[in-house]
Structure formats: structure tokens, C-alpha cells
Scaffold this active site. Structure first.
Site, PDB file in Angstrom:
ATOM      1  CG  ASP A 153       4.110   3.017   9.724  1.00  0.00           C
ATOM      2  OD1 ASP A 153       2.914   2.766   9.539  1.00  0.00           O
ATOM      3  OD2 ASP A 153       4.689   4.030   9.266  1.00  0.00           O
ATOM      4  CG  ASP A 155       1.509   4.897   3.851  1.00  0.00           C
ATOM      5  OD1 ASP A 155       1.249   3.688   3.894  1.00  0.00           O
ATOM      6  OD2 ASP A 155       1.007   5.670   3.017  1.00  0.00           O
ATOM      7  CG  ASP A 161       1.995   9.798   3.280  1.00  0.00           C
ATOM      8  OD1 ASP A 161       1.536   8.689   3.627  1.00  0.00           O
ATOM      9  OD2 ASP A 161       1.452  10.881   3.548  1.00  0.00           O
ATOM     10  CB  THR A 189       0.458  -1.070   7.275  1.00  0.00           C
ATOM     11  OG1 THR A 189      -0.155   0.000   6.574  1.00  0.00           O
ATOM     12  CG2 THR A 189      -0.044  -2.373   6.693  1.00  0.00           C
ATOM     13  CG  ASP A 342      -5.268   9.461   4.503  1.00  0.00           C
ATOM     14  OD1 ASP A 342      -4.779   9.411   5.643  1.00  0.00           O
ATOM     15  OD2 ASP A 342      -4.836   8.757   3.563  1.00  0.00           O
ATOM     16  CE  LYS A 350       0.381   1.302  12.500  1.00  0.00           C
ATOM     17  NZ  LYS A 350       1.439   1.718  11.601  1.00  0.00           N
ATOM     18  CG  ASP A 374       5.619   7.683   9.995  1.00  0.00           C
ATOM     19  OD1 ASP A 374       5.164   6.532   9.859  1.00  0.00           O
ATOM     20  OD2 ASP A 374       4.962   8.712   9.750  1.00  0.00           O
TER      21      ASP A 374
END
Ligand code: IMP
Ligand code: MG
Length: 417
Positions: A153, A155, A161, A189, A342, A350, A374
Site C-alpha cells: 500500500d 499512504d 499519510d 495504492t 478524506d 485491492k 495499514d
């Protein structure tokens, strides 16, 4: 359970990982029975050491028993046995495991680093168990399988972030080490852009480092890909491309099922999601603006504003529910998640992204793929779905990703000696 408690539990369950909570509960028993909070010991005394040893023994036995239950759960699936496995009865939300988890040995490993059984006031925690599970997964891959593809991933996993992978990031030499060992590396991502320049800005440190590296072969360099928008835009590292990234046409990597995702359905799903997002902005008075893209719709904060966790979570759950209940939501997979400040709804998720990487690299098995992310809570978290496609590790920040990659290196070093 009283009704009120049951309702609260149901509503909050998206914020808990049932397997981790269950293991934590099992470990709490010896903690409660053996810990000595009232005794006045010297912390390094012989007596306390003996208590810690006994506690270690109990914790290790529990982890061994859970390991066996997971093996039984795997066998249950492989042999198509009727009914549910014992583990599934105990932890109804548990999914599939693609390799065994070496939990007892992983517990020993983490206890030597975190001194879990020496503690007498703080019980084994969520983070203790999460890290033991990560180590157990690495051990399962190294000993009982192999790793051919690692997906990451962006961020919070590779960089903080909303930040970028800058050239001083300690994760960069680790990613290059993976490529040098002949592994495939995918950055899967949610960040969804059609232009390579946008990814170049976010990943400049890594792309430049790969470009100047003289130890990597051309093939190893082209083993680095970025899959953006969860499962929507694939870019492959390419020295000769202006921003070191080449867009790969969908027909070269799409899974067969993805071919039935029509433009009409995509537009219809994003319309439903957009309407729900707009209603949340108005109802919850969110300081946010709407962003509509080809394959995603989201809300981002107005300049410098911060949305509360509760506002973000409420929005995700409203939008997810609304889309799920729409007609098009039955046909098309989507992912609604809380990005920290957001909320986005992407087409696909994913699990599709990881599977597309597996396919792009010639069909890599689920048991030979590891996704590091995460966000693994069941709702509003976008790495969760990767569990359908491969083995996973759950990190809390980029520093943990670095530690995990070093742990892998150490475990593999031990194996080859
Ligand atoms: P990830 O953690 O790498 O999956 O990235 C998630 C973040 O990417 C989100 O929180 C957003 O801030 C950002 N983002 C930018 N574009 C998109 C998009 O099209 N869909 C979802 N997230 C996006
Ligand atoms: Mg993330």
C-alpha cells in the site's frame, strides 16, 4: 449479551479485528491468573523472572494451540469437509489462510523483542498480537512457501499519510533489495491517476534510485509496477519513459471478470456514490469538496480543514450501505474507505489489484504473494480486501514496514545458513 450491548457491538465491530481480539482474550487468561500487580518485587528479581518464565510458557502454549486450529481450518477447506471449521465457529469473520502461521515460534521471536511475558500490569495488547501474526506470516512464507511477489500500500505503509516517497526514505534500499533478489514488487495504492507524472511526484525517491542503480538488471527493474486506483491504472517502471513509468494498457493485465465492468455501470455506480457523498457533506456539515474522477469519487477537505474520525467513518458507512443496496452495486465491486482526512469510493478493490499484479507477472499464486498495508479493518479500510488474494501483513506506519522487511531478510538469512 444484553440487547443494547449487542447492538453497540455490532455497530462497532467494523472497528475491531475479531481474530486479533479473540487471541488477545485467550492471552488475557494467563495474564490475569499469573500477573502479580500487588507484589512488591524488584523488577529484575529471581522470583519475578520465574513468574515471567511460567507466563511465557502459558502464552506460548496458547499460540501453539491457535496455530493448530489454523492448520485445521486450512485442512478443512482443502479437503472440502462439510460444515464449518472449529476456528470459524469460534471466530465467525475469519477468512482463509494461504500458508500456515508459525505462531508459537513467532511468539518466541516477538517476546524476545517486546518482553510481553515480563509485563505484570499491561496485558498482551492488540499491537502485540498484530506483530506476532505478522512474524508468523513471514515465517509461514519463508518455511512453508516462498515469496515471489510483494505488494505494498502507499499512504501510511511506504510514506506518511499524504506525503511522498523521498530519496532519504529507509524503505527505498529495502525495496531495491527485494528487486535484486528477483522478486516482483507492486505498489497497490488507492491513489488513482492516469498520468505517470502524478506517481512520479509521489514516488520520485524510489523511481530515481532504481534508475541510477547499476546492480539491478533490466528485468529486475521492470519487476516494479504501480497499480493505482486500487485496480484501475497500471504503470511499469521503464528507464526510457519520460517519468520512468510506462502506462500499461488494460487489455495486457485485466482479469477476465474485469472485462464485464461496463462504462455505463461504472458511471452509474459513481453517480450513486456521489449522491450519497453529497448528502453526507450537507447532513454532517463537512468542510469538504467533491472530487469526481474516471474510476473514483471522493470528498477531500477544503483548504487546511480537518474532518473528525466520526464524520469520516459515518460517511464511509453511509456511502457503502447506499451503494451496496443499489442495483449496480450488486454487479460491480467497489471500495469505500476512510483515507484519514478524506473518503473515496473506487471501482474495484485491492483484491482485484493484487490479483491483476499476480496475473501481469505470469500467474503468481496467492500463497507466494504478500501484501503489506495499514488498513485492515472490515469496513472503511482498503487493504482488507487484499486478504482474498494473498497473504498479508498489517503495519501501523512506514517504520514498521522497514522493520518487517528487515525481519524477512533476517529469517531468510537464518534459513539459508
Ligand atoms: P493508499 O493508502 O496508498 O491506498 O492511498 C489512499 C489515499 O490516496 C487516499 O486517502 C487519498 O488521499 C488518495 N487518493 C488520491 N486519488 C485517489 C483516488 O482516486 N481514489 C482513492 N484515493 C485517492
Ligand atoms: Mg494506506
Amino acid at each position: 449479551m444484553t440487547t443494547r450491548y449487542r447492538v453497540e457491538y455490532a455497530l462497532k465491530s467494523h472497528r475491531r479485528d475479531q481474530l486479533i481480539e479473540w487471541i488477545k482474550g485467550l492471552l488475557a487468561v494467563p495474564f490475569v491468573l499469573h500477573s502479580q500487580p500487588t507484589a512488591t518485587f524488584h523488577e529484575e528479581s529471581e522470583k519475578l523472572r520465574a513468574v515471567a518464565d511460567a507466563t511465557h510458557q502459558r502464552y506460548a502454549e496458547i499460540m501453539r494451540d491457535v496455530e493448530y486450529l489454523i492448520n485445521d481450518h486450512i485442512a478443512h477447506h482443502q479437503e472440502n469437509r462439510s460444515g464449518q471449521s472449529k476456528l470459524k465457529l469460534l471466530v465467525p469473520t475469519v477468512g482463509m489462510f494461504f500458508t500456515p502461521l508459525l505462531l508459537q515460534e513467532a511468539f518466541d521471536y516477538q517476546d524476545q523483542r517486546r518482553f510481553i511475558s515480563r509485563r505484570r500490569f499491561v496485558a498482551p495488547s492488540f499491537n502485540d498480537v498484530r506483530l506476532i501474526l505478522n512474524t508468523a506470516q513471514l515465517m509461514g512464507l519463508v518455511r512453508r512457501s516462498e515469496i515471489r511477489l510483494m505488494t505494498f500500500d502507499g499512504d501510511v505503509t511506504l510514506y506518511d499519510d499524504g506525503c511522498c516517497l523521498t530519496d532519504d526514505s529507509p524503505v527505498i534500499p529495502r525495496l531495491i533489495r527485494l528487486l535484486r533478489k528477483g522478486r516482483k514488487v507492486g505498489i497497490v495504492t488507492a491513489a488513482g491517476y492516469t498520468e505517470p507524472s502524478k506517481y512520479y511526484v509521489r514516488l520520485k525517491g524510489l523511481l530515481d534510485a532504481v534508475s541510477v542503480d547499476t546492480t539491478l538488471t533490466r528485468e529486475q527493474k521492470s519487476s516494479l509496477v504501480i497499480l493505482g486506483g486500487e485496480a484501475n491504472f497500471l504503470f511499469c517502471y521503464d528507464d526510457s519513459a519520460p517519468e520512468l513509468l510506462r502506462y500499461v494498457e488494460r487489455n495486457q493485465w485485466q482479469l477476465d471478470e474485469m472485462r464485464s465492468w461496463t462504462d455505463e455501470d461504472i458511471t452509474a455506480l459513481l453517480d450513486v456514490a456521489e449522491a450519497a457523498l453529497r448528502e453526507c457533506v450537507s447532513n454532517l456539515n463537512l468542510p469538504a469538496i467533491l472530487v469526481r474522477k474516471d474510476r473514483a469519487v471522493g470528498i477531500i477537505p477544503r483548504d487546511g480543514c480537518k474532518m473528525h474520525r466520526e464524520q469520516l467513518e459515518e460517511t464511509v458507512l453511509v456511502v457503502q450501505n447506499t451503494v451496496e443496496r443499489s442495483e449496480v452495486g450488486q454487479r460491480l465491486p467497489f471500495c469505500a474507505f476512510n483515507g484519514g482526512n478524506d473518503v473515496f469510493v473506487d471501482i474495484g478493490d485491492k483484491s482485484w489489484g493484487v490479483r491483476a499484479c499476480q496475473r501481469y507477472f505470469g500467474g503468481i499464486e496467492r500463497s507466494k504473494t504478500l501484501h503489506i498495508g495499514d488498513q485492515f479493518l472490515s469496513a472503511g479500510s482498503n487493504d482488507y480486501k487484499a486478504r482474498l488474494a494473498c497473504t498479508t501483513a498489517w503495519v501501523a506506519n512506514p517504520a514498521e514496514t522497514v522493520s518487517l522487511l528487515d525481519e524477512l531478510e533476517e529469517l531468510e538469512g537464518r534459513e539459508s545458513n
